[in-house]
Design a protein around this motif. Structure first.
Motif, PDB file in Angstrom:
ATOM      1  N   SER A 216      23.726  31.984 -10.996  1.00  0.00           N
ATOM      2  CA  SER A 216      23.423  33.411 -10.972  1.00  0.00           C
ATOM      3  C   SER A 216      21.939  33.651 -11.251  1.00  0.00           C
ATOM      4  CB  SER A 216      24.295  34.125 -12.012  1.00  0.00           C
ATOM      5  OG  SER A 216      24.008  35.491 -12.057  1.00  0.00           O
ATOM      6  N   LEU A 217      21.418  32.959 -12.245  1.00  0.00           N
ATOM      7  CA  LEU A 217      20.004  33.064 -12.582  1.00  0.00           C
ATOM      8  C   LEU A 217      19.140  32.512 -11.458  1.00  0.00           C
ATOM      9  CD1 LEU A 217      17.674  33.711 -14.508  1.00  0.00           C
ATOM     10  CD2 LEU A 217      18.067  31.472 -15.578  1.00  0.00           C
ATOM     11  N   GLN A 218      19.541  31.364 -10.890  1.00  0.00           N
ATOM     12  CA  GLN A 218      18.759  30.773  -9.796  1.00  0.00           C
ATOM     13  C   GLN A 218      18.761  31.679  -8.570  1.00  0.00           C
ATOM     14  OE1 GLN A 218      16.841  27.946 -10.248  1.00  0.00           O
ATOM     15  NE2 GLN A 218      15.936  28.785  -8.387  1.00  0.00           N
ATOM     16  N   ASN A 219      19.896  32.338  -8.298  1.00  0.00           N
ATOM     17  CA  ASN A 219      19.943  33.302  -7.193  1.00  0.00           C
ATOM     18  C   ASN A 219      18.939  34.424  -7.412  1.00  0.00           C
ATOM     19  OD1 ASN A 219      21.967  31.897  -5.888  1.00  0.00           O
ATOM     20  ND2 ASN A 219      23.607  33.283  -6.505  1.00  0.00           N
ATOM     21  N   TYR A 220      18.836  34.899  -8.639  1.00  0.00           N
ATOM     22  CA  TYR A 220      17.887  35.954  -8.976  1.00  0.00           C
ATOM     23  C   TYR A 220      16.450  35.476  -8.741  1.00  0.00           C
ATOM     24  CZ  TYR A 220      15.358  39.472 -11.667  1.00  0.00           C
ATOM     25  OH  TYR A 220      14.488  40.469 -12.044  1.00  0.00           O
ATOM     26  N   LYS A 221      16.138  34.309  -9.273  1.00  0.00           N
ATOM     27  CA  LYS A 221      14.784  33.767  -9.126  1.00  0.00           C
ATOM     28  C   LYS A 221      14.447  33.539  -7.653  1.00  0.00           C
ATOM     29  CE  LYS A 221      14.297  31.299 -13.518  1.00  0.00           C
ATOM     30  NZ  LYS A 221      14.123  29.956 -14.097  1.00  0.00           N
ATOM     31  N   ASP A 222      15.400  32.996  -6.898  1.00  0.00           N
ATOM     32  CA  ASP A 222      15.175  32.750  -5.470  1.00  0.00           C
ATOM     33  C   ASP A 222      14.938  34.056  -4.716  1.00  0.00           C
ATOM     34  OD1 ASP A 222      15.519  30.042  -5.947  1.00  0.00           O
ATOM     35  OD2 ASP A 222      17.553  29.969  -5.095  1.00  0.00           O
ATOM     36  N   PHE A 223      15.671  35.090  -5.085  1.00  0.00           N
ATOM     37  CA  PHE A 223      15.521  36.394  -4.441  1.00  0.00           C
ATOM     38  C   PHE A 223      14.119  36.950  -4.681  1.00  0.00           C
ATOM     39  CE2 PHE A 223      15.958  41.066  -4.541  1.00  0.00           C
ATOM     40  CZ  PHE A 223      16.488  41.291  -3.274  1.00  0.00           C
ATOM     41  N   ILE A 224      13.699  36.967  -5.930  1.00  0.00           N
ATOM     42  CA  ILE A 224      12.371  37.492  -6.270  1.00  0.00           C
ATOM     43  C   ILE A 224      11.277  36.618  -5.658  1.00  0.00           C
ATOM     44  CG2 ILE A 224      10.766  38.004  -8.157  1.00  0.00           C
ATOM     45  CD1 ILE A 224      13.150  40.007  -7.930  1.00  0.00           C
ATOM     46  N   ASP A 225      11.384  35.312  -5.804  1.00  0.00           N
ATOM     47  CA  ASP A 225      10.369  34.417  -5.244  1.00  0.00           C
ATOM     48  C   ASP A 225      10.346  34.469  -3.718  1.00  0.00           C
ATOM     49  OD1 ASP A 225       9.390  33.603  -7.707  1.00  0.00           O
ATOM     50  OD2 ASP A 225      10.616  31.783  -7.780  1.00  0.00           O
ATOM     51  N   GLY A 226      11.496  34.707  -3.105  1.00  0.00           N
ATOM     52  CA  GLY A 226      11.539  34.869  -1.647  1.00  0.00           C
ATOM     53  C   GLY A 226      10.720  36.069  -1.200  1.00  0.00           C
ATOM     54  N   LEU A 227      10.794  37.139  -1.961  1.00  0.00           N
ATOM     55  CA  LEU A 227       9.991  38.325  -1.646  1.00  0.00           C
ATOM     56  C   LEU A 227       8.502  38.068  -1.867  1.00  0.00           C
ATOM     57  CD1 LEU A 227      12.297  41.118  -3.063  1.00  0.00           C
ATOM     58  CD2 LEU A 227      11.751  40.690  -0.662  1.00  0.00           C
ATOM     59  N   VAL A 228       8.187  37.292  -2.892  1.00  0.00           N
ATOM     60  CA  VAL A 228       6.783  36.915  -3.117  1.00  0.00           C
ATOM     61  C   VAL A 228       6.287  36.087  -1.929  1.00  0.00           C
ATOM     62  CG1 VAL A 228       5.206  35.565  -4.564  1.00  0.00           C
ATOM     63  CG2 VAL A 228       6.911  37.063  -5.635  1.00  0.00           C
ATOM     64  N   ASP A 229       7.134  35.190  -1.441  1.00  0.00           N
ATOM     65  CA  ASP A 229       6.743  34.316  -0.328  1.00  0.00           C
ATOM     66  C   ASP A 229       6.441  35.092   0.948  1.00  0.00           C
ATOM     67  OD1 ASP A 229       7.022  32.070  -1.928  1.00  0.00           O
ATOM     68  OD2 ASP A 229       8.992  31.521  -1.114  1.00  0.00           O
ATOM     69  N   ILE A 230       7.110  36.221   1.160  1.00  0.00           N
ATOM     70  CA  ILE A 230       6.902  36.973   2.413  1.00  0.00           C
ATOM     71  C   ILE A 230       5.982  38.171   2.240  1.00  0.00           C
ATOM     72  CG2 ILE A 230       9.135  36.268   3.360  1.00  0.00           C
ATOM     73  CD1 ILE A 230      10.006  39.284   2.802  1.00  0.00           C
ATOM     74  N   ARG A 231       5.331  38.317   1.112  1.00  0.00           N
ATOM     75  CA  ARG A 231       4.572  39.531   0.840  1.00  0.00           C
ATOM     76  C   ARG A 231       3.296  39.663   1.645  1.00  0.00           C
ATOM     77  NH1 ARG A 231      -0.019  38.779  -2.570  1.00  0.00           N
ATOM     78  NH2 ARG A 231      -0.299  41.023  -2.609  1.00  0.00           N
ATOM     79  N   LEU A 232       2.652  38.565   2.010  1.00  0.00           N
ATOM     80  CA  LEU A 232       1.377  38.686   2.703  1.00  0.00           C
ATOM     81  C   LEU A 232       1.566  39.339   4.071  1.00  0.00           C
ATOM     82  CD1 LEU A 232      -0.410  35.362   1.757  1.00  0.00           C
ATOM     83  CD2 LEU A 232      -0.715  37.645   0.780  1.00  0.00           C
ATOM     84  N   SER A 233       0.747  40.348   4.327  1.00  0.00           N
ATOM     85  CA  SER A 233       0.873  41.160   5.524  1.00  0.00           C
ATOM     86  C   SER A 233       0.182  40.522   6.713  1.00  0.00           C
ATOM     87  CB  SER A 233       0.261  42.545   5.264  1.00  0.00           C
ATOM     88  OG  SER A 233       0.195  43.281   6.463  1.00  0.00           O
ATOM     89  N   VAL A 234       0.924  40.368   7.792  1.00  0.00           N
ATOM     90  CA  VAL A 234       0.333  39.874   9.028  1.00  0.00           C
ATOM     91  C   VAL A 234      -0.709  40.874   9.540  1.00  0.00           C
ATOM     92  CG1 VAL A 234       2.094  40.840  10.573  1.00  0.00           C
ATOM     93  CG2 VAL A 234       0.824  38.810  11.259  1.00  0.00           C
ATOM     94  N   LEU A 235      -0.500  42.151   9.284  1.00  0.00           N
ATOM     95  CA  LEU A 235      -1.453  43.167   9.745  1.00  0.00           C
ATOM     96  C   LEU A 235      -2.796  43.011   9.055  1.00  0.00           C
ATOM     97  CD1 LEU A 235       0.877  46.311   9.915  1.00  0.00           C
ATOM     98  CD2 LEU A 235       0.381  44.620  11.697  1.00  0.00           C
ATOM     99  N   SER A 236      -2.785  42.714   7.757  1.00  0.00           N
ATOM    100  CA  SER A 236      -4.038  42.451   7.042  1.00  0.00           C
ATOM    101  C   SER A 236      -4.755  41.257   7.652  1.00  0.00           C
ATOM    102  CB  SER A 236      -3.771  42.174   5.557  1.00  0.00           C
ATOM    103  OG  SER A 236      -3.321  43.325   4.908  1.00  0.00           O
ATOM    104  N   ASN A 237      -3.983  40.230   7.959  1.00  0.00           N
ATOM    105  CA  ASN A 237      -4.552  39.040   8.578  1.00  0.00           C
ATOM    106  C   ASN A 237      -5.165  39.384   9.943  1.00  0.00           C
ATOM    107  OD1 ASN A 237      -5.074  36.184   8.724  1.00  0.00           O
ATOM    108  ND2 ASN A 237      -3.409  36.086  10.209  1.00  0.00           N
ATOM    109  N   TRP A 238      -4.480  40.199  10.718  1.00  0.00           N
ATOM    110  CA  TRP A 238      -5.003  40.590  12.027  1.00  0.00           C
ATOM    111  C   TRP A 238      -6.324  41.344  11.897  1.00  0.00           C
ATOM    112  CZ3 TRP A 238      -0.045  42.751  14.832  1.00  0.00           C
ATOM    113  CH2 TRP A 238       0.789  41.677  15.161  1.00  0.00           C
ATOM    114  N   VAL A 239      -6.421  42.224  10.881  1.00  0.00           N
ATOM    115  CA  VAL A 239      -7.673  42.956  10.672  1.00  0.00           C
ATOM    116  C   VAL A 239      -8.816  41.974  10.432  1.00  0.00           C
ATOM    117  CG1 VAL A 239      -8.923  44.456   9.044  1.00  0.00           C
ATOM    118  CG2 VAL A 239      -6.645  45.111   9.835  1.00  0.00           C
ATOM    119  N   LEU A 240      -8.558  40.930   9.667  1.00  0.00           N
ATOM    120  CA  LEU A 240      -9.603  39.988   9.274  1.00  0.00           C
ATOM    121  C   LEU A 240      -9.855  38.894  10.308  1.00  0.00           C
ATOM    122  CD1 LEU A 240      -8.599  39.612   5.527  1.00  0.00           C
ATOM    123  CD2 LEU A 240     -10.490  40.964   6.479  1.00  0.00           C
TER     124      LEU A 240
END
Length: 126
Positions: free
Chosen positions: A9-33
């Motif tokens: 249960s705890l690992q599911n929680y950590k994986d969920f939060i860390d999964g969101l951290v992993d996908i946070r970087l915006s492709v649109l920001s990258n495209w601007v740069l």
């Protein structure tokens, strides 16, 4: 057996939060740069605008875009936290309910901390 479920249960929680951290970087920001939006007719005005910006202006625009994405993820986590705490929402993975505020903090707070590179509160201090 109960300890195994609690650990999962705890690992599911950590994986969920860390999964969101992993996908946070915006492709649109990258495209601007970097290369701009895909080269299509409907994107031509966007690319024209971006190409007219200085490097400093592109950095600022990319930062604003990233803040917007982070704000969206944060807002969804606030909503989920309220749904879990007020309306009984349960998140279940592989028949195991995800831990609810295992560190006595809301999931949006845990996401903010992990996004900033903080370790999980239960990790070993080196």
């Amino acid at each position: 057996m109960k300890d195994d479920k609690q650990a999962e249960s705890l690992q599911n929680y950590k994986d969920f939060i860390d999964g969101l951290v992993d996908i946070r970087l915006s492709v649109l920001s990258n495209w601007v740069l970097t290369k701009g939006w895909p080269k299509t007719e409907e994107n031509s005005k966007i690319n024209e605008f971006i190409n007219g910006l200085s490097q400093d202006q592109k950095q600022i625009l990319a930062h604003i875009i990233q803040q917007s994405r982070d704000g969206g993820i944060h807002d969804v986590l606030v909503f989920l936290t309220d749904e879990i705490n007020i309306n009984g929402l349960k998140l279940i993975k592989n028949e195991t309910e995800m831990a609810k505020e295992p560190f006595d903090s809301e999931m949006y707070y845990d996401w903010d901390c992990r996004r900033e590179g903080d370790p999980w509160p239960d990790s070993e201090k080196s």
